[in-house]
Write a protein that holds these residues in place. Sequence first.
Motif, PDB file in Angstrom:
ATOM      1  N   PRO A  87      12.569   9.229  22.926  1.00 15.31           N
ATOM      2  CA  PRO A  87      11.293   8.642  23.360  1.00 15.31           C
ATOM      3  C   PRO A  87      10.105   8.925  22.429  1.00 15.31           C
ATOM      4  O   PRO A  87       8.981   8.551  22.754  1.00 15.31           O
ATOM      5  CB  PRO A  87      11.067   9.320  24.712  1.00 15.31           C
ATOM      6  N   GLY A  88      10.354   9.565  21.289  1.00 17.41           N
ATOM      7  CA  GLY A  88       9.242   9.810  20.380  1.00 17.41           C
ATOM      8  C   GLY A  88       8.871   8.595  19.566  1.00 17.41           C
ATOM      9  O   GLY A  88       7.886   8.621  18.816  1.00 17.41           O
ATOM     10  N   ASN A  89       9.629   7.527  19.696  1.00 14.23           N
ATOM     11  CA  ASN A  89       9.434   6.325  18.892  1.00 14.23           C
ATOM     12  C   ASN A  89       9.750   5.107  19.760  1.00 14.23           C
ATOM     13  O   ASN A  89      10.362   5.221  20.829  1.00 14.23           O
ATOM     14  CB  ASN A  89      10.374   6.371  17.672  1.00 14.23           C
ATOM     15  N   ASN A  90       9.319   3.944  19.305  1.00 13.35           N
ATOM     16  CA  ASN A  90       9.661   2.675  19.950  1.00 13.35           C
ATOM     17  C   ASN A  90       9.166   2.585  21.390  1.00 13.35           C
ATOM     18  O   ASN A  90       9.914   2.224  22.307  1.00 13.35           O
ATOM     19  CB  ASN A  90      11.179   2.443  19.897  1.00 13.35           C
ATOM     20  N   SER A 132       3.502   6.349  12.241  1.00 11.46           N
ATOM     21  CA  SER A 132       3.151   7.127  11.044  1.00 11.46           C
ATOM     22  C   SER A 132       3.368   8.617  11.274  1.00 11.46           C
ATOM     23  O   SER A 132       3.469   9.387  10.311  1.00 11.46           O
ATOM     24  CB  SER A 132       1.693   6.872  10.642  1.00 11.46           C
ATOM     25  N   GLN A 133       3.452   9.042  12.550  1.00 11.26           N
ATOM     26  CA  GLN A 133       3.644  10.461  12.847  1.00 11.26           C
ATOM     27  C   GLN A 133       4.965  10.731  13.567  1.00 11.26           C
ATOM     28  O   GLN A 133       5.147  11.803  14.137  1.00 11.26           O
ATOM     29  CB  GLN A 133       2.475  10.984  13.690  1.00 11.26           C
ATOM     30  N   VAL A 134       5.878   9.751  13.517  1.00 11.90           N
ATOM     31  CA  VAL A 134       7.116   9.896  14.274  1.00 11.90           C
ATOM     32  C   VAL A 134       7.959  11.074  13.781  1.00 11.90           C
ATOM     33  O   VAL A 134       8.745  11.650  14.539  1.00 11.90           O
ATOM     34  CB  VAL A 134       7.924   8.577  14.236  1.00 11.90           C
ATOM     35  N   SER A 191       0.819  -1.219   0.000  1.00 11.66           N
ATOM     36  CA  SER A 191       0.000   0.000   0.000  1.00 11.66           C
ATOM     37  C   SER A 191       0.849   1.264   0.000  1.00 11.66           C
ATOM     38  O   SER A 191       0.327   2.368  -0.148  1.00 11.66           O
ATOM     39  CB  SER A 191      -0.910   0.003   1.229  1.00 11.66           C
ATOM     40  N   GLY A 192       2.155   1.099   0.208  1.00  6.90           N
ATOM     41  CA  GLY A 192       3.024   2.267   0.315  1.00  6.90           C
ATOM     42  C   GLY A 192       3.038   2.868   1.702  1.00  6.90           C
ATOM     43  O   GLY A 192       3.790   3.805   1.965  1.00  6.90           O
ATOM     44  N   ASP A 193       2.220   2.345   2.611  1.00  3.57           N
ATOM     45  CA  ASP A 193       2.136   2.835   3.992  1.00  3.57           C
ATOM     46  C   ASP A 193       2.910   1.885   4.884  1.00  3.57           C
ATOM     47  O   ASP A 193       2.524   0.729   5.061  1.00  3.57           O
ATOM     48  CB  ASP A 193       0.673   2.916   4.428  1.00  3.57           C
ATOM     49  N   ILE A 194       4.003   2.361   5.460  1.00  2.00           N
ATOM     50  CA  ILE A 194       4.860   1.484   6.244  1.00  2.00           C
ATOM     51  C   ILE A 194       4.184   1.000   7.524  1.00  2.00           C
ATOM     52  O   ILE A 194       4.610   0.020   8.140  1.00  2.00           O
ATOM     53  CB  ILE A 194       6.190   2.195   6.564  1.00  2.00           C
ATOM     54  N   ALA A 201       1.505  12.529  19.185  1.00  3.65           N
ATOM     55  CA  ALA A 201       0.267  11.929  18.683  1.00  3.65           C
ATOM     56  C   ALA A 201      -0.212  10.846  19.640  1.00  3.65           C
ATOM     57  O   ALA A 201       0.601  10.167  20.282  1.00  3.65           O
ATOM     58  CB  ALA A 201       0.496  11.333  17.293  1.00  3.65           C
ATOM     59  N   PRO A 202      -1.522  10.658  19.759  1.00  2.00           N
ATOM     60  CA  PRO A 202      -2.041   9.601  20.633  1.00  2.00           C
ATOM     61  C   PRO A 202      -1.486   8.235  20.268  1.00  2.00           C
ATOM     62  O   PRO A 202      -1.200   7.955  19.101  1.00  2.00           O
ATOM     63  CB  PRO A 202      -3.560   9.664  20.393  1.00  2.00           C
ATOM     64  N   PHE A 203      -1.315   7.381  21.275  1.00  2.00           N
ATOM     65  CA  PHE A 203      -0.868   6.020  21.029  1.00  2.00           C
ATOM     66  C   PHE A 203      -1.957   5.264  20.272  1.00  2.00           C
ATOM     67  O   PHE A 203      -3.139   5.562  20.407  1.00  2.00           O
ATOM     68  CB  PHE A 203      -0.558   5.307  22.342  1.00  2.00           C
ATOM     69  N   VAL A 204      -1.520   4.265  19.481  1.00  2.00           N
ATOM     70  CA  VAL A 204      -2.454   3.521  18.645  1.00  2.00           C
ATOM     71  C   VAL A 204      -2.556   2.079  19.128  1.00  2.00           C
ATOM     72  O   VAL A 204      -1.637   1.531  19.736  1.00  2.00           O
ATOM     73  CB  VAL A 204      -2.042   3.568  17.159  1.00  2.00           C
TER      74      VAL A 204
END
Length: 542
Positions: A295-298, A226-228, A61-64, A234-237
Amino acid sequence: LPGAHVIKAYATDGINESAVFTNSYFIATGLCDYQLPIMSFSIPIDDMFGGSGFYSNFMPSGDITAPRPRGLGMMEIFDENGVRVGYSNVEAAVSGNGSSHTAMKSIRLYYKGKLNEEGGRFGSLHYDLFAGLARDADGNPITSFDRLLLRNSGNDCGNSYIRDAYMQRVSSGLSVDTMATRSVLLFVNGEFFGVYNARERYSPEYVESHYGVDKDNVALLESDYSQVHTNQNAPFVLMSGEEADADDFNALVDYIRQNDMADPFHYEYVTALLDINSFIDMWVVHLYFNATDWPGNNIKVFRNNDPLDPSGMDTKWHFTLLDLDMGLSYFDYTSAAYDIFYSFNRGSVVGNMMCDLMENEDFKAQFFCRYVTLVNEYFTPGYLSEVFEELYSERSPLVTLQMARWGREGAHINTWLREAEKIRLFIKTRNEYAIKALYRHFGINESDMDALLYPRLSLIFNPAHVSVKVNGDEITKQTNLIAAWGEALLIELIPREGCSITETTVNFQTVRETTFTLTLTKDCTLRIQTEAEESTSQAPSG
């Protein structure tokens, strides 16, 4: 390179067919000398590679962040002596985001219980894949797995191959969750496919195996990749559970932002919903090892949704360690002399949480004390070196094998030796820098830490009127006791003959019992007011 023949056979009378039986036969001398598990994955080649294969076309889809295509194949697992211990249909998918674009990709494995009901197959893997390193909350080895991860070492692929595996292994005794690891040899359709780090994988099944919680009661969330690069607040998913679970966690994040955490009422509300110990340990590990890409990722969190779950596990949100690849001297600026205390900012969800929670003096003291204690007493050079050398000894014989399979993406001998020395230097020198980084960032010193690490209990009483025991030892005069931070002290007050206790206060709060427990989180004063009958000594009360 070693190889294998994979033979598949079934029986038919032209009308009825048996199940398909699979056997792998390895063509190699000394394969068992590596003393590692061997995995043989067989799958129609177009289902893994080709235009629609899950490995070659993992992002159609091109969306990681979109769900990854899966391929169904047979996974055989052999122990160190070549005995087959696993034989199951599994679904496989590419794992990882930034690291998924390398030729050697990480692979998720999903055991398909219902597709393994015939032909001698197993619905799960029932084998101690991690040689006792994966343990449940009671310390028992975990020997059954429904989800696994074959990891390429993420961003560290082609360098040391073991950074994340090592940092998680040395942190496995802490309050934050970790994933066990072990090197394995992977074959695909008989072709040697490389040396992978077999890992546990955070999932409801992980929580079930570690804590005994019914996997249907588990909620699992993660930071929004997707917003990193655009909005790390961004809210957690949701990964597993119900959307209401994500709403609950994100509402807690908002509550921390919108309320004064210095107020005990608001702070106690948060601690009832959030496992503070795992939150703190997550931060300490990243700070100590200078693990960036955070801490913005992982970030992954989980909870048990059912307070009546037979496991008895709490229903707080718990934090995990994930993808520490970019720490431990991966970059020059993550070597021992540097620090990443710049993470204390409001640019991410957990950064905001930390900034607000640090407004609470009890939390701040707990964080400072935990950081210093782990640096001085847990992450010791001796312990860190011992674990590293174990992993180094396991991996060293495999470097040439890995290089032969993956060429320039493999760890060339010189690269492997250089990265190992960088890690050794970090281990040897980090502790002093880690303590100084804390002091420098918060403007504190060793004396400040001693006051936090060893709070005082001031005892004010009249020994002629009352006997005071602390943890069974009698205190014969007014004094100051030094205790460890968070230590529980059993206090016993025994009036002497002819005397009575009129009031007992701890920091101006009345205590109505004569036997009670004090947990020291800061200096406090215990004052015992007494009086004596006229027929007894007229020593002044105090």
